[in-house]
Write a protein that holds these residues in place. Structure first.
Motif, PDB file in Angstrom:
ATOM      1  N   LEU A  18      44.836  10.062 -34.373  1.00 35.55           N
ATOM      2  CA  LEU A  18      43.953   9.088 -33.722  1.00 35.55           C
ATOM      3  C   LEU A  18      44.463   7.659 -33.921  1.00 35.55           C
ATOM      4  CD1 LEU A  18      40.445  10.581 -34.619  1.00 35.55           C
ATOM      5  CD2 LEU A  18      41.454  10.415 -32.330  1.00 35.55           C
ATOM      6  N   LEU A  19      44.967   7.361 -35.116  1.00 41.10           N
ATOM      7  CA  LEU A  19      45.506   6.019 -35.384  1.00 41.10           C
ATOM      8  C   LEU A  19      46.762   5.758 -34.546  1.00 41.10           C
ATOM      9  CD1 LEU A  19      45.047   5.885 -39.264  1.00 41.10           C
ATOM     10  CD2 LEU A  19      43.809   4.517 -37.573  1.00 41.10           C
ATOM     11  N   VAL A  20      47.642   6.768 -34.455  1.00 41.76           N
ATOM     12  CA  VAL A  20      48.860   6.619 -33.641  1.00 41.76           C
ATOM     13  C   VAL A  20      48.490   6.450 -32.169  1.00 41.76           C
ATOM     14  CG1 VAL A  20      50.951   7.792 -32.842  1.00 41.76           C
ATOM     15  CG2 VAL A  20      50.311   7.891 -35.262  1.00 41.76           C
ATOM     16  N   PHE A  21      47.541   7.240 -31.694  1.00 38.52           N
ATOM     17  CA  PHE A  21      47.079   7.118 -30.312  1.00 38.52           C
ATOM     18  C   PHE A  21      46.534   5.715 -30.051  1.00 38.52           C
ATOM     19  CE2 PHE A  21      43.570   7.202 -27.277  1.00 38.52           C
ATOM     20  CZ  PHE A  21      44.162   7.805 -26.177  1.00 38.52           C
ATOM     21  N   ASP A  22      45.744   5.212 -30.992  1.00 43.71           N
ATOM     22  CA  ASP A  22      45.168   3.875 -30.861  1.00 43.71           C
ATOM     23  C   ASP A  22      46.256   2.819 -30.720  1.00 43.71           C
ATOM     24  OD1 ASP A  22      42.862   2.452 -30.568  1.00 43.71           O
ATOM     25  OD2 ASP A  22      42.548   2.096 -32.695  1.00 43.71           O
ATOM     26  N   PHE A  23      47.314   2.956 -31.532  1.00 48.98           N
ATOM     27  CA  PHE A  23      48.402   1.961 -31.478  1.00 48.98           C
ATOM     28  C   PHE A  23      49.185   2.073 -30.173  1.00 48.98           C
ATOM     29  CE2 PHE A  23      52.907   0.943 -32.107  1.00 48.98           C
ATOM     30  CZ  PHE A  23      52.796  -0.395 -32.434  1.00 48.98           C
ATOM     31  N   VAL A  24      49.594   3.276 -29.814  1.00 55.00           N
ATOM     32  CA  VAL A  24      50.475   3.466 -28.657  1.00 55.00           C
ATOM     33  C   VAL A  24      49.784   3.073 -27.356  1.00 55.00           C
ATOM     34  CG1 VAL A  24      51.734   5.177 -27.286  1.00 55.00           C
ATOM     35  CG2 VAL A  24      51.863   5.236 -29.785  1.00 55.00           C
ATOM     36  N   LEU A 104      43.874  -6.238 -36.797  1.00 57.28           N
ATOM     37  CA  LEU A 104      42.763  -5.361 -37.140  1.00 57.28           C
ATOM     38  C   LEU A 104      43.242  -3.945 -37.433  1.00 57.28           C
ATOM     39  CD1 LEU A 104      40.176  -6.577 -34.497  1.00 57.28           C
ATOM     40  CD2 LEU A 104      39.879  -6.698 -36.977  1.00 57.28           C
ATOM     41  N   LEU A 105      44.162  -3.426 -36.607  1.00 54.65           N
ATOM     42  CA  LEU A 105      44.654  -2.070 -36.831  1.00 54.65           C
ATOM     43  C   LEU A 105      45.406  -1.985 -38.154  1.00 54.65           C
ATOM     44  CD1 LEU A 105      44.790   0.770 -35.683  1.00 54.65           C
ATOM     45  CD2 LEU A 105      46.959   0.177 -34.608  1.00 54.65           C
ATOM     46  N   PHE A 106      46.196  -3.024 -38.466  1.00 51.21           N
ATOM     47  CA  PHE A 106      46.870  -3.053 -39.766  1.00 51.21           C
ATOM     48  C   PHE A 106      45.839  -3.021 -40.891  1.00 51.21           C
ATOM     49  CE2 PHE A 106      47.963  -5.595 -43.469  1.00 51.21           C
ATOM     50  CZ  PHE A 106      49.079  -4.917 -43.936  1.00 51.21           C
ATOM     51  N   GLY A 107      44.789  -3.835 -40.754  1.00 50.11           N
ATOM     52  CA  GLY A 107      43.751  -3.867 -41.775  1.00 50.11           C
ATOM     53  C   GLY A 107      43.094  -2.509 -41.960  1.00 50.11           C
ATOM     54  N   ILE A 108      42.853  -1.795 -40.844  1.00 49.02           N
ATOM     55  CA  ILE A 108      42.224  -0.477 -40.907  1.00 49.02           C
ATOM     56  C   ILE A 108      43.138   0.525 -41.610  1.00 49.02           C
ATOM     57  CG2 ILE A 108      41.477   1.480 -39.490  1.00 49.02           C
ATOM     58  CD1 ILE A 108      40.515  -0.672 -37.435  1.00 49.02           C
ATOM     59  N   LEU A 234      36.055   3.969 -40.688  1.00 44.78           N
ATOM     60  CA  LEU A 234      37.066   2.952 -40.382  1.00 44.78           C
ATOM     61  C   LEU A 234      37.616   3.108 -38.964  1.00 44.78           C
ATOM     62  CD1 LEU A 234      39.025   2.954 -43.777  1.00 44.78           C
ATOM     63  CD2 LEU A 234      37.504   1.160 -42.918  1.00 44.78           C
ATOM     64  N   LEU A 235      37.694   4.360 -38.485  1.00 46.01           N
ATOM     65  CA  LEU A 235      38.177   4.574 -37.118  1.00 46.01           C
ATOM     66  C   LEU A 235      37.212   3.924 -36.123  1.00 46.01           C
ATOM     67  CD1 LEU A 235      39.226   8.331 -37.333  1.00 46.01           C
ATOM     68  CD2 LEU A 235      40.759   6.374 -37.156  1.00 46.01           C
ATOM     69  N   GLY A 236      37.737   3.221 -35.169  1.00 48.60           N
ATOM     70  CA  GLY A 236      36.890   2.552 -34.190  1.00 48.60           C
ATOM     71  C   GLY A 236      36.428   1.178 -34.629  1.00 48.60           C
ATOM     72  N   LEU A 237      36.833   0.760 -35.834  1.00 54.82           N
ATOM     73  CA  LEU A 237      36.412  -0.551 -36.329  1.00 54.82           C
ATOM     74  C   LEU A 237      37.029  -1.674 -35.492  1.00 54.82           C
ATOM     75  CD1 LEU A 237      34.555  -1.320 -38.670  1.00 54.82           C
ATOM     76  CD2 LEU A 237      36.588  -1.719 -40.073  1.00 54.82           C
ATOM     77  N   ARG A 238      38.235  -1.443 -34.992  1.00 54.91           N
ATOM     78  CA  ARG A 238      38.895  -2.455 -34.159  1.00 54.91           C
ATOM     79  C   ARG A 238      38.088  -2.709 -32.889  1.00 54.91           C
ATOM     80  NH1 ARG A 238      41.690  -2.059 -29.677  1.00 54.91           N
ATOM     81  NH2 ARG A 238      41.783   0.215 -29.786  1.00 54.91           N
ATOM     82  N   GLN A 239      37.679  -1.642 -32.219  1.00 53.01           N
ATOM     83  CA  GLN A 239      36.900  -1.805 -30.991  1.00 53.01           C
ATOM     84  C   GLN A 239      35.533  -2.425 -31.287  1.00 53.01           C
ATOM     85  OE1 GLN A 239      38.449   0.918 -32.023  1.00 53.01           O
ATOM     86  NE2 GLN A 239      39.666   1.825 -30.387  1.00 53.01           N
ATOM     87  N   LEU A 240      34.950  -2.044 -32.426  1.00 57.26           N
ATOM     88  CA  LEU A 240      33.637  -2.566 -32.795  1.00 57.26           C
ATOM     89  C   LEU A 240      33.696  -4.077 -33.018  1.00 57.26           C
ATOM     90  CD1 LEU A 240      30.727  -1.654 -33.389  1.00 57.26           C
ATOM     91  CD2 LEU A 240      31.382  -1.481 -35.811  1.00 57.26           C
TER      92      LEU A 240
END
Length: 410
Positions: A18-24, A104-108, A234-240
């Motif tokens: 999920l994290l890789v998908f979020d980044f790509v 944000l993704l780095f922070g997560i 933590l997942l979805g925290l960037r979008q939130l």
């Protein structure tokens, strides 16, 4: 709760995927997420967390499912508090809006790695030393007390010892070079502010982990549930972040709610420690017959306290005042910062928010106008933003703002 290595492996692989998908698919290309994008993906990640919890409920039973949901809700609430600090950091470092997703993704990711380390350390300590529950309970009670101390949200800065030391030792720049961590400045390889903001966020993530991990261990001792509840929070925290950006300052009572929750869990941990006591100088090393707090009651208290504090914050006139004041200052500063964004639509969105916030400040009345720290300087800042927008309109770079103006003409 016994979990096989296969389930552990599949769970970790799914979270990493999920994290890789979020980044790509979302973060690699710099852009400002739309409200629709942030809403859809926030809902998706919350839905995945709920589905996983229902799976735990069905496959492992009601107690395990209740522990997961109690841990998830607690960690999600603490994560929202983290977002407020992330907002302060990115504002202080003037991170361009398009690159905030990467930060944000780095922070997560860093937070997930740090908390995973603390989870396995905490689990090892709990399995070896029963007195650790006393220590965790004391940490949470002290944290709850610190949260009740008044703070000036507008005056907090991002400078910590790591950042100050880095600026003294290494060659640095004051400007961003896209999302690069290093660039060439005056013929030398130099660190950009992007690296420093990531260091600052990494440092705060470690501090947050010291509070959040004891909190969730107060709700369950299952390492698998602790890990998954933390990861899904933590997942979805960037979008939130982009979804509730304008509401973060509005939650003025959230810290009180979190303090109450952490204090409650701290008491629960100490009661559990007394029930399992083997410390020689407490009751001669024998268990103390005390009432233990059930997971169901814990979940009810957590949801009830969060609901009460969020509703009270949203209805509070003081919350509306602080939101308008902090938002106007931040948006005016961002609008005047040429490096903040290259997207004309984003600049116009900021200016429209500024118009609304200015109107709210003017309408506050004497009682709530006192919330404005250094009001003349704030009004001067808003005036400069209006003049900059008028100049952009004259050059044909921005649409007219309409009849409303930042400041009334004198």
């Amino acid at each position: 709760m016994e979990v096989s290595p296969l389930v552990w492996g599949l769970t970790i692989a799914g979270i990493v995927g999920l994290l890789v998908f979020d980044f790509v698919f979302h973060v690699r290309k710099a852009h400002v997420p739309t409200l629709r994008e942030a809403t859809l993906w926030s809902a998706l990640y919350v839905g995945l967390a709920v589905l996983f919890g229902l799976g735990v409920l069905v496959l492992a039973g009601t107690p395990a499912g209740s522990e997961y949901f109690a841990g998830y809700v607690t960690e999600k609430a603490l994560s929202i508090d983290n977002l407020f600090v992330f907002l302060i950091l990115m504002t202080s470092f003037r991170v361009p809006r398009e690159d905030q997703q990467k930060v944000l993704l780095f922070g997560i990711v860093f937070s997930l790695v740090a908390r995973t380390g603390f989870i396995f350390l905490g689990s090892a300590l709990i399995n070896s030393f029963a007195w650790v529950f006393y220590l965790f309970g004391l940490i949470l009670l002290l944290t709850a007390g610190n949260m009740l101390k008044p703070t000036d949200g507008e005056s907090r800065t991002a400078d910590n010892i790591v950042v100050r030391l880095g600026r003294k030792i290494f060659h640095t720049t004051d400007y961003f070079d896209g999302d690069k961590l290093f660039t060439v400045h005056e013929g030398k390889r130099a660190m950009t502010p992007m690296l420093f903001v990531m260091l600052a966020i990494g440092g705060t993530d470690i501090l947050f982990a010291l509070d959040s991990i004891p909190a969730i261990f107060g709700l369950t001792q299952s390492t698998f549930i602790v890990f998954t509840a933390t990861a899904f929070s933590l997942l979805g925290l960037r979008q939130l972040f982009f979804l509730i950006d304008g509401l973060l300052e509005r939650l003025i009572y959230l810290s009180y709610g979190l303090a109450a929750i952490l204090g409650f869990i701290g008491i629960k941990l100490i009661l559990h420690a007394l029930h399992e006591n083997n410390v020689p100088f407490i009751n001669d090393g024998k268990p103390v017959p005390v009432v233990e707090i059930s997971t169901g009651l814990s979940l009810s208290v957590i949801i009830g306290v969060l609901t009460l504090t969020i509703v009270a914050s949203l209805l509070s006139r003081a919350g509306k005042a602080r939101t308008a004041i902090a938002g106007a200052r931040r948006h005016a500063t961002s609008y005047l910062d040429a490096e903040y964004t290259v997207d004309p639509a984003e600049r116009e969105r900021i200016f429209r928010l500024l118009l609304s916030e200015r109107d709210q400040i003017v309408a506050l009345g004497p009682k709530y106008r006192q919330e404005v720290r250094d009001e003349p300087a704030l009004m001067a800042l808003l005036e400069r933003a209006r003049e900059s927008h008028d100049a952009a309109v004259a050059r044909g770079e921005a649409p007219p703002a309409g009849p409303s103006k930042i400041l009334p003409r004198r």
